[in-house]
Scaffold this motif. Sequence first.
Motif, PDB file in Angstrom:
ATOM      1  N   HIS A   1      18.502-103.798-103.231  1.00  0.00           N
ATOM      2  CA  HIS A   1      18.666-103.381-104.299  1.00  0.00           C
ATOM      3  C   HIS A   1      17.350-101.863-103.520  1.00  0.00           C
ATOM      4  CE1 HIS A   1      22.864-104.174-106.070  1.00  0.00           C
ATOM      5  NE2 HIS A   1      22.618-105.218-105.085  1.00  0.00           N
ATOM      6  N   PHE A   2      16.425-103.394-103.700  1.00  0.00           N
ATOM      7  CA  PHE A   2      14.849-102.044-103.849  1.00  0.00           C
ATOM      8  C   PHE A   2      14.797-101.374-102.627  1.00  0.00           C
ATOM      9  CE2 PHE A   2      11.035-102.236-102.081  1.00  0.00           C
ATOM     10  CZ  PHE A   2       9.787-101.702-102.931  1.00  0.00           C
TER      11      PHE A   2
ATOM     12  N   ASN B   1      18.205 -98.816-103.247  1.00  0.00           N
ATOM     13  CA  ASN B   1      19.130 -97.858-103.956  1.00  0.00           C
ATOM     14  C   ASN B   1      18.050 -97.701-105.343  1.00  0.00           C
ATOM     15  OD1 ASN B   1      21.648 -98.600-103.297  1.00  0.00           O
ATOM     16  ND2 ASN B   1      21.667-100.514-104.662  1.00  0.00           N
ATOM     17  N   TYR B   2      16.761 -97.874-105.184  1.00  0.00           N
ATOM     18  CA  TYR B   2      15.651 -97.521-105.698  1.00  0.00           C
ATOM     19  C   TYR B   2      14.713 -96.828-104.389  1.00  0.00           C
ATOM     20  CZ  TYR B   2      17.793-100.724-108.840  1.00  0.00           C
ATOM     21  OH  TYR B   2      19.136-101.715-109.412  1.00  0.00           O
TER      22      TYR B   2
ATOM     23  N   GLU C   1      14.328 -95.827-101.441  1.00  0.00           N
ATOM     24  CA  GLU C   1      15.064 -95.570-100.514  1.00  0.00           C
ATOM     25  C   GLU C   1      13.770 -95.160 -99.475  1.00  0.00           C
ATOM     26  OE1 GLU C   1      17.644 -91.602-102.766  1.00  0.00           O
ATOM     27  OE2 GLU C   1      15.283 -92.157-103.966  1.00  0.00           O
TER      28      GLU C   1
ATOM     29  N   HIS D   1       7.346 -92.683-103.481  1.00  0.00           N
ATOM     30  CA  HIS D   1       8.847 -92.383-103.010  1.00  0.00           C
ATOM     31  C   HIS D   1       8.880 -91.699-103.173  1.00  0.00           C
ATOM     32  CE1 HIS D   1      12.826 -91.197-105.274  1.00  0.00           C
ATOM     33  NE2 HIS D   1      13.021 -92.841-104.396  1.00  0.00           N
TER      34      HIS D   1
ATOM     35  N   CYS E   1       7.934 -96.051-113.299  1.00  0.00           N
ATOM     36  CA  CYS E   1       9.142 -95.666-112.539  1.00  0.00           C
ATOM     37  C   CYS E   1       9.294 -94.528-112.307  1.00  0.00           C
ATOM     38  CB  CYS E   1      10.518 -96.853-112.131  1.00  0.00           C
ATOM     39  SG  CYS E   1      10.298 -98.086-111.622  1.00  0.00           S
TER      40      CYS E   1
ATOM     41  N   ILE F   1      11.729 -92.750-109.667  1.00  0.00           N
ATOM     42  CA  ILE F   1      12.805 -94.053-108.935  1.00  0.00           C
ATOM     43  C   ILE F   1      13.867 -94.166-110.010  1.00  0.00           C
ATOM     44  CG2 ILE F   1      12.311 -96.183-108.309  1.00  0.00           C
ATOM     45  CD1 ILE F   1       9.506 -95.636-107.333  1.00  0.00           C
ATOM     46  N   GLU F   2      15.028 -94.067-110.403  1.00  0.00           N
ATOM     47  CA  GLU F   2      15.883 -93.950-111.011  1.00  0.00           C
ATOM     48  C   GLU F   2      16.735 -95.550-111.275  1.00  0.00           C
ATOM     49  OE1 GLU F   2      19.009 -91.425-111.205  1.00  0.00           O
ATOM     50  OE2 GLU F   2      17.613 -89.437-110.265  1.00  0.00           O
ATOM     51  N   ILE F   3      16.325 -95.793-112.553  1.00  0.00           N
ATOM     52  CA  ILE F   3      17.165 -97.280-112.885  1.00  0.00           C
ATOM     53  C   ILE F   3      18.698 -97.113-113.373  1.00  0.00           C
ATOM     54  CG2 ILE F   3      16.078 -99.584-114.062  1.00  0.00           C
ATOM     55  CD1 ILE F   3      13.865 -98.835-113.933  1.00  0.00           C
TER      56      ILE F   3
ATOM     57  N   ILE G   1      15.593-104.598-114.610  1.00  0.00           N
ATOM     58  CA  ILE G   1      14.211-104.087-113.837  1.00  0.00           C
ATOM     59  C   ILE G   1      13.021-103.010-115.335  1.00  0.00           C
ATOM     60  CG2 ILE G   1      13.265-102.527-112.670  1.00  0.00           C
ATOM     61  CD1 ILE G   1      16.160-103.063-110.912  1.00  0.00           C
TER      62      ILE G   1
ATOM     63  N   GLU H   1      10.481-100.628-116.774  1.00  0.00           N
ATOM     64  CA  GLU H   1      10.388 -99.461-116.587  1.00  0.00           C
ATOM     65  C   GLU H   1       8.598 -99.707-115.634  1.00  0.00           C
ATOM     66  OE1 GLU H   1      10.373 -96.915-119.996  1.00  0.00           O
ATOM     67  OE2 GLU H   1      12.309 -98.297-121.030  1.00  0.00           O
TER      68      GLU H   1
END
Length: 180
Positions: free
Chosen positions: A76-77, A80-81, A83, A119, A148, A153-155, A163, A165
């Motif tokens: 996921h890291f 999804n987060y 990239e 990112h 983030c 970096i979208e949560i 997670i 912030e």
Amino acid sequence: MKYIVMILLAWTINQTGQGIYTCKNAKINLYSSAPIEDIEANAANGVSVYNATTGDLAFSVPIRDFHFPKSLMEEHFNENYMESDKFPKATFKGKIQEHPDLSKDGTYPVTATGDFQVHGVTQTRTITGNLKVSNGVVTMTSEFMVKCADHHIEIPQIVFHHIAESIRIRVSATYEAYKK
């Protein structure tokens, strides 16, 4: 690849080799404390170059080098987060304001100001830390927070309680004098 990055970093900082220190295995720890679950990961392949004469400091860590206790967290890291395929590394390029005497053992507080990129988003940051000299060995350590949102970096709302912030980053790098 790591050695190519190291050579390029050293070359861009100083072409004479004098006062240059390199690190090929900087350790980076990231930690997120959230209401439901704490998340921690470690990387041990950061590369860095420090020019003690000018104070120039460059640092790079591959994002995929961060390893988590749970493989799903790591997946996921990266996907999804962070990239990681699109943004494969985090970097810092700046200057340490102080000029510690590396010929004397001691621990010196230092402040580095420069461009911090994560990112794909670059921000000017001032990061504090310590530079320690012991029997000619130079070690730098630092602890700082990264928001983030500052690096886009979208949560997702569904995992918001998993997670934090802001992520705590700890860095430890041991340097050797650069030899051509």
